[in-house]
Motif scaffolding. Structure first.
Motif, mmCIF file in Angstrom:
data_model
loop_
_atom_site.group_PDB
_atom_site.id
_atom_site.type_symbol
_atom_site.label_atom_id
_atom_site.label_comp_id
_atom_site.label_asym_id
_atom_site.label_seq_id
_atom_site.Cartn_x
_atom_site.Cartn_y
_atom_site.Cartn_z
ATOM 1 N N ASP A 1 0.831 -1.201 0.000
ATOM 2 C CA ASP A 1 0.000 0.000 0.000
ATOM 3 C C ASP A 1 0.871 1.259 0.000
ATOM 4 O O ASP A 1 0.524 2.262 -0.641
ATOM 5 N N LYS B 1 -7.610 2.644 2.971
ATOM 6 C CA LYS B 1 -7.813 1.557 2.002
ATOM 7 C C LYS B 1 -7.534 0.196 2.631
ATOM 8 O O LYS B 1 -8.285 -0.760 2.437
ATOM 9 N N ARG C 1 -10.280 -0.724 4.971
ATOM 10 C CA ARG C 1 -11.462 -1.217 4.244
ATOM 11 C C ARG C 1 -11.218 -2.625 3.705
ATOM 12 O O ARG C 1 -12.072 -3.512 3.827
ATOM 13 N N ASP C 2 -10.054 -2.833 3.087
ATOM 14 C CA ASP C 2 -9.760 -4.146 2.507
ATOM 15 C C ASP C 2 -9.796 -5.249 3.556
ATOM 16 O O ASP C 2 -10.243 -6.366 3.287
#
Length: 510
Positions: A345, A394, A397-398
């Motif tokens: 990420d 992100k 959320r993932d």
């Protein structure tokens, strides 16, 4: 050494020999140094059998260790699980030393050996060398010498004093293993011999000056002198002291010098493993990202065949597997998986940021320097600060992360935050707190030791969020502590916020 093979695969099929290992290691190291800017210690590869790998497991992953019955017990347990198929052996063990030792199993296929070299000999090795936690807590160039000394000294003590006497000290020291950490690394601790001599001289002078007439006519001065002497003694003993093993090594009244050295050896092992405990997520994330990046680059340039790459992907998928919370194999967040996700990420944020990334990470979003950013993170952070700094919305959320509030006073669990705009920071803060070293182990300090009177050793456990000690385990450890101290031990639990006394354990009660 690899110039004659630049136009073809480094190896074909699962078989390998030492020339193949060397050629593959050189190619992997070239990618790491020239393309990724990594700088590991020089590496020595050691090929071992499955039984030798089990033996290394039992000896806490060290290439050599002192003899102790607990290692044999652990070996028997691990062997049974391995033989019955309940668990697999690690493909490697790597030692934080200079040069670094990387143990690989002879049963591995060549694709597995290449993965291991990229993961351990490059990823872990670079992290060991550059991370500030490791640099502050360990001296890589002395690790192997310290291991040899520990093994030789314990074996010599067994010959001189008997195995039972040595194991009694080691059993007690192992019970305090987690409390052998000198968390204030920059504090200058007094030399134990100098401390004892200084205290003895102070007491002798006090006895010479305190004649009977003075004590009878001016008693308040004697009380003041006693209070001052007690304060001086506390300062000389360095109280309060959180490193229980070091305090016992320096000040336990009845220990012989060889027993103090055994405590120092166990304390050294505790210190050696502390950086690994504080950086598990980052260390495994760094190594997993490194092996994935290098193996993919080898495939893209034709240095490994598709079949080998598919075998690698199968290994990699097992490493980063994250069972769901209701799966029987679930044991928390997989540090390999979460670490790998966060490393990837960071690369995405540096090269392909979204508006959300720019708002959350203005210093790195779109900087087009993913490797420089990763190397800086690997060097300057530990798990707690890394999560606090780099966990993105992100990834939250993932991974569908949420915060569960467990208040024992409440009738039911409460979901405090979920993976949405309002909950991102709360989730990140809650996860980072779980990696805080202060949360991972109880804070217990030596607060008093009356060396002139009853010699009771006083300790305090500062209770955070109502997390008190398990009474049975506390009593077991106190028995070991009393054995080392030689006199009674009193442990008081106090609330860290209010200083209220919650419970008291006394070694003379059991």
């Amino acid at each position: 050494m690899t110039e004659d093979r630049t136009d073809g695969p480094l190896f074909e099929g699962p078989s390998w020999n030492f020339d193949t290992l060397q050629r593959t290691h050189d190619a992997i190291e070239a990618i790491a140094r020239d393309e990724l800017g990594m700088d590991p210690y020089p590496t020595r590869l050691e090929v071992v059998s499955s039984e030798q790998m089990l033996d290394a497991y039992a000896a806490t992953g060290m290439p050599l260790n002192y003899p102790h019955w607990s290692f044999g017990k652990r070996f028997a347990q691990q062997e049974m699980l391995y033989r019955k198929g309940f668990q697999q052996l690690a493909l490697e063990i790597v030692i934080n030393s200079d040069p670094s030792l990387c143990y690989i199993m002879e049963d591995n296929t060549m694709a597995a050996q290449a993965t291991v070299i990229a993961h351990a000999a490059i990823g872990h090795n670079h992290f060991f060398r550059h991370n500030e936690v490791f640099r502050a807590w360990t001296e890589a160039d002395t690790v192997l010498d310290e291991l040899r000394h520990a093994r030789g000294f314990v074996m010599e003590c067994e010959e001189r004093h008997g195995r039972a006497a040595v194991e009694e000290v080691l059993d007690a020291a192992h019970a305090l293993f987690a409390h052998g950490i000198d968390r204030n690394r920059h504090a200058k601790h007094p030399d134990p011999a100098e401390t004892r001599a200084r205290l003895a001289e102070r007491r002798r002078v006090a006895r010479d000056e305190a004649d009977e007439l003075w004590l009878r006519t001016v008693p308040q001065h004697a009380e003041d002198g006693a209070a001052e002497a007690e304060a001086d003694e506390r300062r000389a003993l360095g109280l309060p002291e959180e490193n229980l093993l070091m305090f016992l090594e320096h000040h336990a009244p009845l220990l012989a010098e060889w027993q103090r050295e055994l405590l120092r050896i166990v304390r050294w092992f505790s210190t050696y493993f502390e950086p690994q405990r504080q950086t598990k997520l980052m260390n495994e994330g760094c190594a997993t990202w490194t092996h994935f990046e290098i193996m993919t680059r080898l495939r893209d340039t034709g240095r490994i065949e598709d079949g080998a790459y598919l075998e690698f992907l199968d290994l990699h998928s097992m490493v980063v597997a994250q069972p769901s919370f209701d799966h029987k194999a679930y044991s928390g967040l997989n540090p390999y998986a979460l670490g790998f996700a966060m490393m990837r990420d960071i690369v995405r944020i540096c090269t392909e940021p979204t508006e959300e990334d720019t708002a959350w990470f203005p210093d790195i979003a779109g900087n087009d320097e993913p490797m420089a950013t990763l190397r800086r993170a690997w060097a300057e952070f530990r798990d707690e600060s890394f999560v606090r700094q780099f966990l993105s919305p992100k990834v939250i959320r993932d991974w569908r992360l949420f915060q569960l509030v467990d208040d024992r006073k409440a009738p039911e669990y409460v979901v405090g935050a979920i993976h949405d705009e309002a909950g991102y920071r709360d989730v990140r803060r809650a996860l980072a707190d779980q990696y805080d070293p202060a949360v991972l182990s109880p804070r217990i300090e030596v607060t008093g030791a009356d060396l002139r009177g009853d010699r009771v050793l006083h300790l305090c456990h500062w209770v955070e969020d109502g997390q008190q000690l398990d009474p049975l385990e506390a009593r077991r450890v106190l028995r070991h502590l009393r054995r080392l101290w030689g006199y009674d031990v009193c442990l008081v639990e106090r609330d860290a916020g209010t200083d209220a006394e919650l419970f008291t354990f006394r070694s003379d009660e059991f």
